[in-house]
Design a protein around this motif. Structure first.
Motif, short mmCIF file in Angstrom:
data_model
loop_
_atom_site.label_atom_id
_atom_site.label_comp_id
_atom_site.label_asym_id
_atom_site.label_seq_id
_atom_site.Cartn_x
_atom_site.Cartn_y
_atom_site.Cartn_z
N ILE A 1 1.69 7.56 -15.75
CA ILE A 1 2.02 7.09 -14.39
C ILE A 1 1.44 8.06 -13.36
O ILE A 1 0.87 7.66 -12.34
N LEU A 2 1.57 9.36 -13.67
CA LEU A 2 1.07 10.38 -12.74
C LEU A 2 -0.43 10.22 -12.53
O LEU A 2 -0.93 10.24 -11.39
N VAL A 3 -1.17 10.05 -13.62
CA VAL A 3 -2.63 9.90 -13.52
C VAL A 3 -2.96 8.62 -12.74
O VAL A 3 -3.83 8.62 -11.86
N GLY A 4 -2.24 7.53 -13.05
CA GLY A 4 -2.51 6.28 -12.35
C GLY A 4 -2.25 6.40 -10.86
O GLY A 4 -3.08 5.98 -10.04
N LEU A 5 -1.11 7.00 -10.49
CA LEU A 5 -0.78 7.16 -9.07
C LEU A 5 -1.80 8.04 -8.38
O LEU A 5 -2.33 7.69 -7.32
N ALA A 6 -2.09 9.19 -8.98
CA ALA A 6 -3.01 10.14 -8.34
C ALA A 6 -4.37 9.49 -8.13
O ALA A 6 -4.99 9.61 -7.06
N PRO B 1 8.00 10.83 -9.10
CA PRO B 1 8.45 10.29 -7.81
C PRO B 1 8.10 11.22 -6.65
O PRO B 1 7.85 10.73 -5.53
N LEU B 2 8.07 12.53 -6.87
CA LEU B 2 7.73 13.44 -5.79
C LEU B 2 6.32 13.17 -5.28
O LEU B 2 6.07 13.15 -4.07
N LEU B 3 5.40 12.93 -6.22
CA LEU B 3 4.02 12.63 -5.82
C LEU B 3 3.98 11.35 -5.00
O LEU B 3 3.32 11.28 -3.96
N ALA B 4 4.72 10.34 -5.47
CA ALA B 4 4.73 9.07 -4.75
C ALA B 4 5.29 9.26 -3.35
O ALA B 4 4.75 8.73 -2.37
N LEU B 5 6.38 10.06 -3.21
CA LEU B 5 6.97 10.28 -1.89
C LEU B 5 6.03 11.09 -1.01
O LEU B 5 5.91 10.83 0.19
#
Lengths: 356, 324
Positions: free
Chosen positions: B282-287, B13-17
């Motif tokens: 999820i992290l890889v997908g978001l990034a 969530p931090l990455l998304a924010l």
């Protein structure tokens, strides 16, 4: 220190095969004149070096890298880029080769330090990712690498087909620049191979083998396993880059497909495992075998009699498997069979026979 | 033994924010949904790999072959069910997609079972031979797929009703992504349920932590392992099927491409950890989606940079499995 290692293939049959390979490569331009045969011969010599450098990692240190083509490519591009920009001449070839080897060795050691710090098995996965990144970079950075099209360049005049060293043919064959290039590649490849043989038979090479057999014990004996593995990785990368420089000289062209594709990585693996891991002579034989398979297995599948394909029931089933394009399937089957039944490969198995 | 701390997962969530101030709100929603969907599909492909490694210390480099096989089976099934996929009815469309995914799962599960028996079983305990033999298996599998389906890229259309996009708070979201997200989340929930609420799941978790002890208590980890291998292969097949329909084009390279992402996911998450695998995916997908939008030139190095950063921060991954 002796300049030669005194390491022998270890079985009369293996010795005979190695000598046969060497003799065939030396005599090739006179026996089978023509660009095609010399192309195959040069390719064999280069892949002997490449496979042997990979063996330092796989066979002597026991770690599996999938980024070996990256270092091969660094060496090739390091020669190609200056020549393509017109900084021609021998000194640019020499400097490019050296710079490529140093870069590749540093990068290889750095990747190893980063990933081996955690677990040896991470190394395999990280190198696979690094290889895919390198492929993308090579095809995206059009200004430097020429992108997908690659780089074509001219060699110094002495290495071009138009150059004549001798006015008269020697043994009925013209001694031209192409033949000079071939012998240059062959000589350098031989020196590199002997140098690697020297390294793996040194005390340093012994430590690598100790790590392969039992990393924990080697560490307990006082050897920093990570340092040695990273050094081995750097060495292997450096030698791969040198092989890449030779490859650039031979092809007079460098592109992502010819030096970076995963197919080449698979070829290297096949060469080392089929020939025999941890023997250096094995990968040399494996290189010759696989390079020839590229040409002749395809031909053999092509000449498969039509009657087999026309057989009722099994014909349609077997037909697609025997298509000439499917030669890699049969090498894959051979590869798996060898890992099961003869994990020591051709040369390793012969050595075991001798000892038994 | 300390229970595993879940705090590192907060990085997701931090990455998304962190990405929110860099772009318009609607764009952020689109990209976040796209990233989570991609992550969920990646998780399907990666979960089997990480469990197989955790349970038996087996690293399967041929895992990508299941992704490829799933993709090709799905394309064939969708082609055969073109009537249902082209019909303007949700029921028929979802049935076609479901049939494709189920066929992919069945085919990959069956092939996974053979693969475990013929290829993997004989090389327990030696990582070197495992890597070599599974790479050999990968070559064979790829060539067999080429022999079966040919080398030309295959095209597959998304089911009719899943083609467009819907609008949510001004953000366009592709309908197919929502469907894939739903499938992925349902399977993830199912998997968590099996792992955490059933006896088999208990044994799997215990086996990941300490295989010898579970065997000493009289359970046959080997049999369990075959089950996990087959389930992992089937999940990879479903992931490949969903991905193929999403991409609308399939080549034999799809497995190799995904293998690299899958490895990155598994490394980021921590080998053997299902929760870490989900967070990593999820992290890889978001990034990938954020960087692809903000700085397309950097996109190709994102995953590797992410992996290096995570490894430097936590060398064993986000949620490492505590091996005794």
């Amino acid at each position: 220190m002796k300049p030669l290692s005194g390491d022998r293939p270890g079985h009369p049959a293996a010795t005979a095969l190695i000598l046969l390979l060497l003799a065939a490569l030396v005599a090739l331009p006179f026996v089978l004149p023509g660009a095609r045969a010399m192309g195959t011969g040069g390719r064999i010599a280069i892949f002997v070096v490449l496979a042997a450098s990979y063996d330092i990692l796989l066979g002597y240190t026991g770690i599996v890298s999938f980024a070996h083509t990256v270092f091969f490519a660094i060496g090739a591009y390091a020669v190609a880029i200056p020549l393509a920009r017109g900084w021609g001449g021998w000194e640019s070839i020499l400097l490019g080769t050296l710079a490529g080897a140093v870069c590749a060795a540093t990068l290889s050691a750095a990747i190893a330090l980063l990933s081996l710090r955690v677990r040896a098995i991470f190394f395999s996965m990280v190198t696979l990712a690094a290889a895919s990144l390198a492929q993308l970079l090579a095809s995206q950075m059009r200004d430097v690498t020429g992108g997908e099209d690659g780089i074509t360049f001219a060699l110094p005049p002495a290495l071009t087909p138009a150059f004549r060293l001798l006015a008269e043919p020697l043994f009925g064959t013209r001694v031209d620049g192409r033949m000079l290039t071939y012998y240059l590649i062959l000589a350098v490849a031989l020196i590199l191979f002997l140098a690697m043989l020297r390294i793996v038979n040194s005390p340093f090479g012994r430590v690598l083998q100790a790590i392969r057999e039992n990393a924990f014990r080697a560490e307990a004996l006082g050897y920093r396993v990570v340092t040695y593995r990273a050094l081995a990785s750097g060495l292997a990368g450096g030698f791969a880059a040198l092989a890449g420089s030779l490859f650039a000289l031979q092809l007079r062209y460098v592109g992502p497909d010819s030096v970076l594709s995963f197919d080449i990585m698979v070829d290297i693996l096949l060469m080392v495992v089929i020939g025999g891991m941890g023997t250096l002579f094995g990968p040399a034989l494996g290189a010759a075998l696989i390079v020839m398979c590229h040409t002749y297995l395809q031909l053999a599948l092509q000449s498969m009699p039509q009657t087999v394909r026309d057989l009722p029931l099994i014909g349609p089933l077997v037909g697609p498997l025997l298509a000439p394009d499917r030669w890699l399937l049969w090498l894959g089957v051979l590869f798996v069979a060898i890992v099961y039944a003869f994990p020591a490969g051709i040369v390793g198995t012969l050595r075991q026979r001798r000892r038994a | 033994m300390k229970p595993p701390s879940w705090s590192p997962v907060l990085i997701v969530p931090l990455l998304a924010l962190a990405a929110l101030p860099a772009m318009a709100g609607a764009t952020w929603i689109t990209l976040t949904v796209a990233g989570v969907t991609m992550g969920v599909m990646l998780f399907l492909m990666a979960s089997g790999l990480t469990l197989v490694f955790g349970l038996m210390d087996v690293l399967n480099f041929a895992h990508g072959a299941f992704v490829t096989l799933g993709a090709f089976v799905a394309v064939s099934v969708m082609g055969a069910l073109a009537g249902q996929a082209e019909a303007a009815s949700w029921g028929a469309n979802l049935a076609a997609l479901g049939a494709a995914a189920a066929a992919a799962a069945a085919a990959c599960g069956a092939v996974g079972w053979v693969f475990e028996r013929v290829i993997v079983r004989r090389v327990y305990g030696s990582h070197l031979r495992q890597i070599l033999i599974t790479v050999g298996g990968l070559i064979i599998a790829q060539q067999l797929i080429l022999a079966g389906w040919g080398a030309a890229p295959l095209h597959v259309g998304k089911p009719l009703m899943l083609r467009g996009s819907i609008s949510l708070a001004g953000a366009a979201i592709e309908t197919y992504r929502l469907a894939a997200l739903a499938v992925g989340l349902v399977l993830f929930a199912l998997m968590l349920g099996v792992l955490n609420r059933t006896r088999v799941g208990l044994l799997v978790r215990a086996g990941v932590e300490n295989r010898e002890m579970v065997e000493a208590l009289g359970f046959r980890i080997r049999r369990l392992f075959v089950g996990v291998f087959v389930a992992g292969a089937a999940l990879a097949g479903v992931g490949g099927a969903m991905w193929a329909v999403y991409q609308e084009t399939v080549t034999v390279a799809i497995g190799a491409e995904m293998t690299i992402l899958v490895f990155i996911v598994v490394i980021i998450g921590g080998l053997g950890s299902v929760g870490g695998c989900f967070a990593g995916a999820i992290l890889v997908g978001l990034a990938a989606n954020y960087v692809g939008f903000l700085a397309p030139r950097l996109a190709l190095g994102t995953n590797i940079a992410l992996m290096v950063a995570i490894l430097l921060w936590r060398p064993r991954g986000l949620l490492p499995v505590s091996k005794s």
